[in-house]
Design an enzyme around this catalytic site. Structure first.
Site, short mmCIF file in Angstrom:
data_model
loop_
_atom_site.label_atom_id
_atom_site.label_comp_id
_atom_site.label_asym_id
_atom_site.label_seq_id
_atom_site.Cartn_x
_atom_site.Cartn_y
_atom_site.Cartn_z
N ALA A 155 1.06 -0.96 0.18
CA ALA A 155 -0.27 -0.01 -0.21
C ALA A 155 0.54 1.34 0.31
O ALA A 155 0.76 2.11 -0.87
CB ALA A 155 -0.65 0.12 0.96
N TYR A 156 2.00 0.97 0.92
CA TYR A 156 2.55 2.87 0.97
C TYR A 156 3.40 2.76 -0.26
O TYR A 156 3.30 3.48 -1.18
CB TYR A 156 3.64 2.69 2.63
CG TYR A 156 4.89 3.60 2.08
CD1 TYR A 156 4.79 4.74 2.83
CD2 TYR A 156 6.10 3.51 1.67
CE1 TYR A 156 4.70 5.52 3.41
CE2 TYR A 156 6.23 4.22 2.08
CZ TYR A 156 6.05 5.79 2.38
OH TYR A 156 7.01 6.85 2.86
N SER A 157 3.54 1.76 -1.11
CA SER A 157 4.65 1.70 -2.30
C SER A 157 3.82 2.41 -3.81
O SER A 157 3.78 2.80 -4.11
CB SER A 157 5.45 0.11 -2.33
OG SER A 157 6.03 -0.24 -1.98
#
Length: 249
Positions: A155-157
């Site tokens: 999700a962060y990436s």
């Protein structure tokens, strides 16, 4: 902290995630160099402390994933400052650290809502004020994860890759209108956000940096100091790298 006296004389900035870490340090530099800042952050207690520490004109406790709250804060901030010249979006969260097949849907949605949708709302609401000036600098904080992807951080990436693509699009839209938009792609640096991660993930990210250490927040703040200034006049729709040699593209 190096200070360029007068670099921001007469300039007014909105900084998201401004109550701690990179956002707060950048705010302190802008004020020290002659500018005025308004801080946006989700943490009201940290904002209250940061206001006096930084010398901010005003603070707003808000969730950037709420478009109505962002619109209201943008208007109030412009009124408080008299104008807006600079937007620095550094608010962000990491989310869960697990493989995709185990990734909680609510964590995925929250990361995208804060890191990507929230950044879009902030840019969408502040850009008209910059265009009204015929001058503006936008710095959207992304990550090396947006270039390479980090395992167990999908999700962060994904959100940070979205920030890069969004900023490239925006920078090209605004080119020739006096408003410059760029993204910063730091490697992991010492900051409160590391408290959201297991030590194994921090160790993995350190191992990917050729310099063999995490970054210092002062290093990224120094680059933003240039990106948000008049000196950054012929680079837009681009990314600036502070990754210790990890992502040199």
């Amino acid at each position: 902290m190096s200070v360029f006296a007068g670099r921001y004389d007469g300039r007014c900035a909105i900084i998201t995630g401004g109550a701690s870490g990179l956002g707060k340090l950048v705010a302190a530099r802008i004020v020290a160099e002659g500018g005025k800042v308004v801080l946006w952050d989700l943490n009201p207690e940290a904002l209250a402390a940061a206001k006096d520490e930084v010398g901010a004109t005003r603070t707003y406790a808000l969730d950037v994933s709420d478009p109505a709250a962002v619109a209201a804060a943008a208007k109030d901030s412009a009124d408080a400052l008299g104008k807006v010249d600079i937007l620095i979006c550094s608010a962000g969260i990491t989310g869960a650290t697990v493989p995709v097949q185990e990734f909680p849907i609510d964590s995925w949605q929250r990361v995208i809502d804060i890191n990507l949708n929230g950044l879009f709302y902030c840019n969408r609401e502040v850009v008209p004020y910059l265009l009204a000036n015929g001058y503006g600098r936008i710095v959207n904080v992304s990550s090396v994860a947006g270039k390479e992807g980090n395992p167990n951080a999908s999700a962060y990436s994904a959100s940070k890759a979205g920030v890069i693509g969004f900023t490239k699009s925006l920078g090209k839209e605004l080119a020739g209108k006096g408003v410059i938009a760029n993204a910063l792609t730091p490697a992991t640096f010492e900051s409160p956000i590391l408290e959201q991660l297991p030590q194994s993930q921090v160790d993995y990210m350190r191992s990917k940096i050729p310099m063999g250490r995490l970054g210092y927040v002062e290093e990224s703040a120094a680059i933003i100091g240039f990106m948000a200034s008049e000196e950054c006049s012929f680079t837009t729709a681009s990314t600036f790298d502070t990754s210790g040699g990890r992502t040199t593209y």
